[in-house]
Design an enzyme around this catalytic site. Structure first.
Site, PDB file in Angstrom:
ATOM      1  CD  GLU A  96      -0.987  -5.332   8.180  1.00 34.96           C
ATOM      2  OE1 GLU A  96      -1.924  -4.966   8.905  1.00 34.96           O
ATOM      3  OE2 GLU A  96      -0.068  -6.069   8.591  1.00 34.96           O
ATOM      4  CG  ASP A 157      -5.389  -3.066   6.459  1.00 34.31           C
ATOM      5  OD1 ASP A 157      -6.022  -3.998   5.922  1.00 34.31           O
ATOM      6  OD2 ASP A 157      -4.686  -3.230   7.487  1.00 34.31           O
TER       7      ASP A 157
END
Length: 413
Positions: A96, A157
């Site tokens: 991330e 993500d």
């Protein structure tokens, strides 16, 4: 993947007509094609901007970027790598964070003469840490020795932002230098589709480890629903599957808000039963007893949904963003300091702390409501006045990125 140790108006804005950004090859001296502060990507008609001179807004973002960069953009691992350090995560380096870093440095090019060097260093780190399941994806976590750990598989993500960052880089600097940004982006996007999208529901998986035999195969994380990224992937690849994927996520957002959060618009960290009747998790499915609440994952949703609303003018994204804005504005009485770190979907708080990861995303949804100028200005002032905390990578990274959007400096490649 959770990485913290701690813890409506009905009138749609007119869709924007996207200006053609200059081709990266058009820059005479190898500088960025879309330098920060150029504002060549118009937002949807009627989108609000924080009050004050545009030059002041831009400078406030640059100041926050410099503080973020000093706190978190490091060269700790050698090998010509750059890394985004995450001191408040389960490990010092997480996918991330590297995705955030690639998007941020590509967008800040022009304000930061070292942006391309940093981007290429981050990319070099990413390429050196492939997922064990799909080598075109990024292993989700690295330890203090910069080695991938905890199975060396991916987190969706991070990969979505890595791919988006590569598309930004292709537009900024072209793909004829050290790295073929566009080629790498296409490989990454194809890998996301193959390994991180559920082929039957068209919704994001939690990572490339969640195959058809996994108990979490029909669980999806709301903070992975990056609608504007899916639009960019469709444009870059020409693959109509990304239209299907985008629509599936927008339909899910709309239905979850209507069925489970009609008065708030809040989404759960995790949605289960996506193969039948999707619903918020009942208790812990992956991270905490609050997996079915608006917690440390879903706190990013107003930013992600709002970003698509202001950059595309899409009616569904606008409606979803405005629900969130109307609720939080009322809940806090217009006081950004009253946003707390966790809500049930009915709007009641289950925690009492404050963190930029929860406060900052609402600055983007505020942009979608013509009646929210004072609320938007209050949020912007709060973000400007709140220093980057070097121990809180997560909140600081969300804070900076929402300011980039709110200042009009975000664009879709």
């Amino acid at each position: 993947m959770h990485r913290l140790k701690s813890a409506l108006a009905t009138v749609a804005l007119a869709p924007t007509v996207l200006a053609l950004l200059p081709a990266a090859s058009a820059t005479a001296a190898g500088g960025p094609a879309v330098p920060f502060g150029s504002h060549t990507f118009p937002y949807a008609a009627g989108t609000l901007r924080p009050g004050g001179a545009q030059s002041s807004l831009d400078q406030q973002v640059i100041d926050k970027y410099n503080a973020w960069k000093a706190a978190f953009l490091k060269q700790n691992c050698g090998n010509g790598w750059y890394e985004v350090l995450s001191p408040d995560a389960d490990h010092p380096y997480v996918a991330e964070g590297q995705g955030y870093g690639m998007v941020i440095t590509a967008l800040m090019a022009g304000a930061d003469p070292g942006a391309k060097t940093a981007f290429d260093g981050l990319l070099k780190f990413v390429l050196a840490h492939p997922s064990v399941n799909n080598p075109d994806l990024l292993a989700a976590e690295q330890n203090a020795s910069c080695r991938s750990v905890d199975g060396s598989d991916s987190a969706t993500d991070g990969d979505l932002d890595v791919a988006y960052g590569l598309l930004l880089a292709d537009r900024q600097w072209g793909s004829t230098g050290t790295y073929d940004y566009k080629g790498l982006a296409l490989e990454h996007i194809d890998a996301i589709k193959a390994s991180e999208i559920n082929p039957s529901t068209h919704l994001t998986l939690l990572g490339d480890w969640s195959d058809s035999g996994d108990s979490l195969h029909y669980v999806t994380r709301s903070s992975d629903w990056m609608i504007d990224h899916f639009r960019a992937f469709r444009s870059a690849t020409g693959d109509a599957a990304w239209d299907t994927i985008r629509t599936a996520h927008q339909n899910l957002i709309t239905s979850q808000q209507s069925r489970y959060a009609a008065n708030t618009g809040l989404l759960a960290d995790f949605v289960v039963n996506t193969d039948s009747t999707p619903k918020p998790a009942a208790g812990q499915v992956l991270e905490s007893p609050h997996d079915g609440d608006y917690g440390w994952n879903a706190c990013r949703d107003p930013w992600r949904i709002g970003t698509d609303a202001v950059t595309s003018g899409d009616a569904a994204s606008l409606a979803s963003a405005r629900k969130l804005n109307a609720w939080i504005r009322s809940k806090t009485g217009g006081n950004p300091g009253a946003v707390v770190t966790g809500y049930r979907l009915n709007g009641s708080a289950f925690d009492s702390g404050t963190d930029m990861a929860f406060t900052a995303p609402f600055v983007v949804t505020a942009m979608t409501d013509p009646g929210s100028q004072a609320w938007l200005d209050a949020l912007w002032s709060k973000l400007v006045a709140t220093p980057i905390n070097p121990s809180l990578y997560y909140g600081g990274s969300v804070q900076l990125q929402t300011m980039i959007v709110a200042s009009g400096n975000y664009w879709r490649p």
